[in-house]
Design an enzyme around this catalytic site. Structure first.
Site, short mmCIF file in Angstrom:
data_model
loop_
_atom_site.label_atom_id
_atom_site.label_comp_id
_atom_site.label_asym_id
_atom_site.label_seq_id
_atom_site.Cartn_x
_atom_site.Cartn_y
_atom_site.Cartn_z
N GLY A 12 0.95 -1.21 0.02
CA GLY A 12 0.06 0.07 -0.11
C GLY A 12 1.03 1.20 -0.11
O GLY A 12 0.51 2.19 0.71
N SER A 14 1.08 3.56 -2.50
CA SER A 14 0.74 4.61 -3.49
C SER A 14 0.10 5.75 -2.73
O SER A 14 0.12 6.93 -3.47
CB SER A 14 -0.38 3.84 -4.34
OG SER A 14 -1.45 3.22 -3.67
N ARG A 15 -0.55 5.64 -1.57
CA ARG A 15 -0.73 6.90 -0.68
C ARG A 15 -0.66 7.03 0.62
O ARG A 15 -0.19 5.97 1.15
CB ARG A 15 -2.38 6.99 -1.02
CG ARG A 15 -2.90 6.99 -2.51
CD ARG A 15 -4.60 7.25 -2.70
NE ARG A 15 -5.02 5.92 -2.33
CZ ARG A 15 -5.91 5.66 -1.54
NH1 ARG A 15 -6.49 6.57 -0.60
NH2 ARG A 15 -6.48 4.39 -1.50
N ASN A 90 1.94 -2.31 5.47
CA ASN A 90 0.99 -1.01 5.50
C ASN A 90 -0.24 -1.08 5.16
O ASN A 90 -1.11 -0.37 5.78
CB ASN A 90 2.03 -0.03 5.06
CG ASN A 90 1.22 1.56 4.96
OD1 ASN A 90 0.95 2.02 5.78
ND2 ASN A 90 0.49 1.42 3.65
N SER A 142 -2.02 0.41 14.98
CA SER A 142 -2.81 1.59 15.46
C SER A 142 -2.80 1.93 16.61
O SER A 142 -3.15 0.83 17.54
CB SER A 142 -4.21 1.35 14.58
OG SER A 142 -5.03 2.58 14.95
N TYR A 155 -11.53 -3.57 12.87
CA TYR A 155 -10.37 -2.92 12.62
C TYR A 155 -9.69 -2.92 13.81
O TYR A 155 -8.05 -3.42 13.83
CB TYR A 155 -10.81 -1.25 12.31
CG TYR A 155 -9.37 -0.57 12.04
CD1 TYR A 155 -8.84 -0.77 10.66
CD2 TYR A 155 -8.88 0.25 13.00
CE1 TYR A 155 -7.66 0.00 10.35
CE2 TYR A 155 -7.90 1.16 12.57
CZ TYR A 155 -7.13 0.78 11.29
OH TYR A 155 -5.90 1.75 11.03
N ALA A 157 -9.75 -5.17 16.00
CA ALA A 157 -9.20 -6.78 16.27
C ALA A 157 -8.19 -7.07 15.36
O ALA A 157 -7.13 -7.86 15.93
CB ALA A 157 -10.58 -7.63 16.02
N LYS A 159 -5.94 -4.93 14.09
CA LYS A 159 -4.81 -4.35 14.50
C LYS A 159 -3.99 -4.97 15.79
O LYS A 159 -2.97 -4.74 16.09
CB LYS A 159 -5.01 -2.89 14.57
CG LYS A 159 -5.19 -2.23 13.54
CD LYS A 159 -4.34 -2.22 12.43
CE LYS A 159 -4.45 -1.20 11.02
NZ LYS A 159 -3.35 -1.44 10.26
N ILE A 188 -3.33 10.22 11.96
CA ILE A 188 -2.72 10.64 10.92
C ILE A 188 -3.40 11.35 9.57
O ILE A 188 -4.58 10.66 9.28
CB ILE A 188 -1.79 9.69 10.49
CG1 ILE A 188 -0.94 9.10 11.60
CG2 ILE A 188 -0.66 10.16 9.47
CD1 ILE A 188 -0.11 9.83 12.44
#
Ligand code: NAP
Length: 247
Positions: A12, A14-15, A90, A142, A155, A157, A159, A188
């Site tokens: 990931g 690209s951004r 990532n 996170s 999310y 769980a 992380k 962020i």
């Protein structure tokens, strides 16, 4: 010494955070390879930006939710063609909703990308790095994987699971000279958080002692440390980069 390129692979890239990490590792001297899934135009911009500065980069369209494709990618593109020095897991998504209304597909997809995908990348990377007897793996977890967040059970769980994966594999791979750490960003400024209503951002700022949202470069600096010469004696750790939010 082999002539193979010394590669840092970022999922990931690209951004957002992944892009900043890719650019930072390129500036650190690695040939940077990264994956993306939906926006080839953004990926091309990242490659062009790194090449303009004299670095080397390659972008691969590869869905982190596809384990077979990940295994094939390592077999076809990396094995025997590069020395994999760094892996940064990532790529991540959100599909938020309160527990009682959460759909199976939203649970499954978030776990598939944010946890199972990281496992699949790590398993392949570990095989190569173990043989090399050297390597750095950094998993982007996170702050909410540490403290929980209403509306993000899937999310959080995933992380939190990534922290367990990090600590276990750090113990497994240490004897082979491979370190495994996690970086836990706070809030962020990226596309992922750009949709949040102003009120939610205001509420968040009250919980951040440093009184600002983080930048992708704040996370890239932490990854650069863990991937670089200064991070060699650090493994199995979760480095919180969150403005002091969770201490
Ligand atoms: P973002 O701006 O939404 O960017 C996500 C990146 O991941 C993009 O490059 C995207 O590629 C890629 N991606 C998404 N799904 C993918 C898939 N199935 N396969 C391969 N690549 C995929 O996200 P971000 O805010 O930078 O977040 C990056 C990581 O940091 C995530 O793991 C996230 O959970 C974590 N994080 C973020 C924050 C935050 O506040 N932003 C806080 C804590 C943790 P395309 O461009 O092709 O779509």
């Amino acid at each position: 010494m082999s002539d193979l390129p010394k590669v840092a692979l970022v999922t990931g890239g690209s951004r957002g955070i992944g892009r900043a990490v890719t650019e930072r590792l390129a500036a650190d001297g690695f040939e940077t390879w990264f994956t993306y899934v939906s926006r080839p135009e953004e990926a091309e911009k990242v490659v062009a930006g790194i090449e303009e500065k004299g670095g080397k980069a390659r972008a691969f369209k590869l869905d982190s939710g596809d384990r077979d494709a990940i295994a094939a990618f390592f077999k076809e593109e990396i094995k025997g063609k590069a020395e994999l020095e760094v892996l940064v897991n990532n790529a991540g998504i959100t599909r938020d909703g309160l527990l009682m209304r959460m759909k199976d597909e939203d649970w499954d997809r978030v776990l598939q990308i944010n946890l199972t995908g990281c496992f699949a990348f790590q398993r392949e990377a570990a095989k190569l790095m173990s043989k090399q007897r050297r390597g750095r793996i950094v998993n982007i977890t996170s702050v909410v994987g540490q403290m929980g967040n209403a509306g993000q059970a899937n999310y959080c769980a995933a992380k939190a699971g990534l922290i367990g994966l990090t600590k276990s594999t750090a113990r497994e791979l240490a004897a082979r000279g491979v370190t495994v750490n996690a970086v836990a960003p706070g809030f962020i400024q990226t596309d992922m958080t750009s949709e949040l209503p102003e009120q939610a951002v205001e509420a968040m700022l009250t919980q951040i002692p440093l009184k600002r949202l983080g930048e992708s470069d704040d996370i890239a600096a932490a990854v650069s440390y863990l991937a670089g010469p200064g991070g060699g004696y650090v493994t199995g750790q979760v480095l919180a980069v969150n403005g002091g939010m969770y201490m």
